[in-house]
Scaffold this motif. Structure first.
Motif, PDB file in Angstrom:
ATOM      1  N   SER A   2       0.856  -1.078   0.157  1.00  0.00           N
ATOM      2  CA  SER A   2      -0.092   0.165   0.184  1.00  0.00           C
ATOM      3  C   SER A   2       1.003   1.340   0.058  1.00  0.00           C
ATOM      4  O   SER A   2       1.999   1.400   0.345  1.00  0.00           O
ATOM      5  CB  SER A   2      -0.934  -0.143   1.279  1.00  0.00           C
ATOM      6  N   LEU A   3       0.540   2.244  -0.285  1.00  0.00           N
ATOM      7  CA  LEU A   3       1.166   3.691  -0.344  1.00  0.00           C
ATOM      8  C   LEU A   3       1.231   4.016   0.832  1.00  0.00           C
ATOM      9  O   LEU A   3       2.677   4.513   1.009  1.00  0.00           O
ATOM     10  CB  LEU A   3       0.154   4.697  -1.034  1.00  0.00           C
ATOM     11  N   ASP A   4       0.812   3.790   1.934  1.00  0.00           N
ATOM     12  CA  ASP A   4       0.949   4.248   3.294  1.00  0.00           C
ATOM     13  C   ASP A   4       2.180   3.225   3.720  1.00  0.00           C
ATOM     14  O   ASP A   4       3.292   3.962   4.379  1.00  0.00           O
ATOM     15  CB  ASP A   4      -0.092   4.057   4.300  1.00  0.00           C
ATOM     16  N   GLU A   5       2.237   2.223   3.618  1.00  0.00           N
ATOM     17  CA  GLU A   5       3.301   1.379   3.809  1.00  0.00           C
ATOM     18  C   GLU A   5       4.838   1.736   3.153  1.00  0.00           C
ATOM     19  O   GLU A   5       5.823   1.970   3.687  1.00  0.00           O
ATOM     20  CB  GLU A   5       3.058  -0.139   3.721  1.00  0.00           C
ATOM     21  N   ALA A   6       4.465   2.006   1.855  1.00  0.00           N
ATOM     22  CA  ALA A   6       5.554   2.400   1.079  1.00  0.00           C
ATOM     23  C   ALA A   6       6.245   3.889   1.713  1.00  0.00           C
ATOM     24  O   ALA A   6       7.332   4.067   1.750  1.00  0.00           O
ATOM     25  CB  ALA A   6       5.292   2.460  -0.250  1.00  0.00           C
ATOM     26  N   LEU A   7       5.384   4.879   2.189  1.00  0.00           N
ATOM     27  CA  LEU A   7       5.759   6.065   2.687  1.00  0.00           C
ATOM     28  C   LEU A   7       6.551   5.845   3.758  1.00  0.00           C
ATOM     29  O   LEU A   7       7.364   6.883   3.968  1.00  0.00           O
ATOM     30  CB  LEU A   7       4.816   7.011   2.731  1.00  0.00           C
ATOM     31  N   GLN A   8       6.144   4.767   4.661  1.00  0.00           N
ATOM     32  CA  GLN A   8       6.989   4.630   6.044  1.00  0.00           C
ATOM     33  C   GLN A   8       8.340   4.042   5.743  1.00  0.00           C
ATOM     34  O   GLN A   8       9.279   4.362   6.519  1.00  0.00           O
ATOM     35  CB  GLN A   8       6.239   3.542   6.705  1.00  0.00           C
TER      36      GLN A   8
END
Length: 201
Positions: free
Chosen positions: A74-80
């Motif tokens: 997910s985008l949220d995971e990748a941003l982390q």
């Protein structure tokens, strides 16, 4: 396996170490060569079994597969991942993407060493542990190893001493050094790369 007085050998090694300390002189190169020789001897003893040692070899995948589209995170995971190498390494898709990026730069040896250490710590059998320790040492630690990692001489020396009697923590110090190096150097390059930019589109 034939009974061998390994404890007596280790005591001799400790006496050698104490002798160097008392003299106050320490030749790093000679010390590394000494421990390299001792490690090979000790690991050779541990691996002397009537069955073929070839059965104990743990296969190591040299060609990581590119992450499939169905596995995309997910985008949220990748941003982390920008601020946490651990979160990147714990994510299968992130780990595969990171490895592909490092491979494109011909700098994947640090990550491969880290992965090998993680696999090593899951081993239960002493015989397999000794075989894997020997494999990791020869591939990543010893001077002029095919994939020699960039660790300081003190860390290399401690790691080599730990391998006289392999344990689950034998590579802990070296693994922490490589983790810190990837966090400081490799991760920022990955975040700036096209690999990562494609993930967060």
């Amino acid at each position: 396996m034939c009974a061998r007085n390994i404890s007596q050998d280790i005591l001799i090694l400790q006496m050698h170490s104490a002798h160097w300390h008392i003299n106050g002189k320490y030749e790093e190169k000679s010390n590394l060569m000494f421990w390299a020789k001792e490690i090979k001897i000790k690991l050779g003893i541990l691996l002397q079994k009537p069955d073929s040692v070839g059965d104990l070899v743990i296969p190591y995948n040299e060609k990581p597969e590119k992450p499939a589209k169905t596995q995309k995170t997910s985008l949220d995971e990748a941003l982390q991942w920008r601020d946490s190498l651990d979160k990147l390494l714990q994510n299968n898709y992130g780990l595969a993407s990171f490895k592909s990026f490092l491979k494109s730069e011909f700098s994947e040896e640090n990550l491969e060493f880290w992965i090998a250490c993680e696999d090593y710590k899951k081993i239960k059998s002493p015989a397999k542990m000794a075989e894997k320790a020997k494999q990791i040492y020869e591939e990543f630690i010893q001077t002029e190893a095919p994939k020699e990692v960039n660790i300081d001489h003190f860390t290399k020396d401690i790691t080599m001493k730990n391998l006289v009697e392999p344990s689950l923590s034998s590579f802990d110090m070296a693994q922490k050094r490589i983790h810190a190096l990837m966090e400081k150097d490799s991760l920022p390059r990955f975040v700036r790369s096209e690999f990562y930019q494609e993930l967060i589109k």
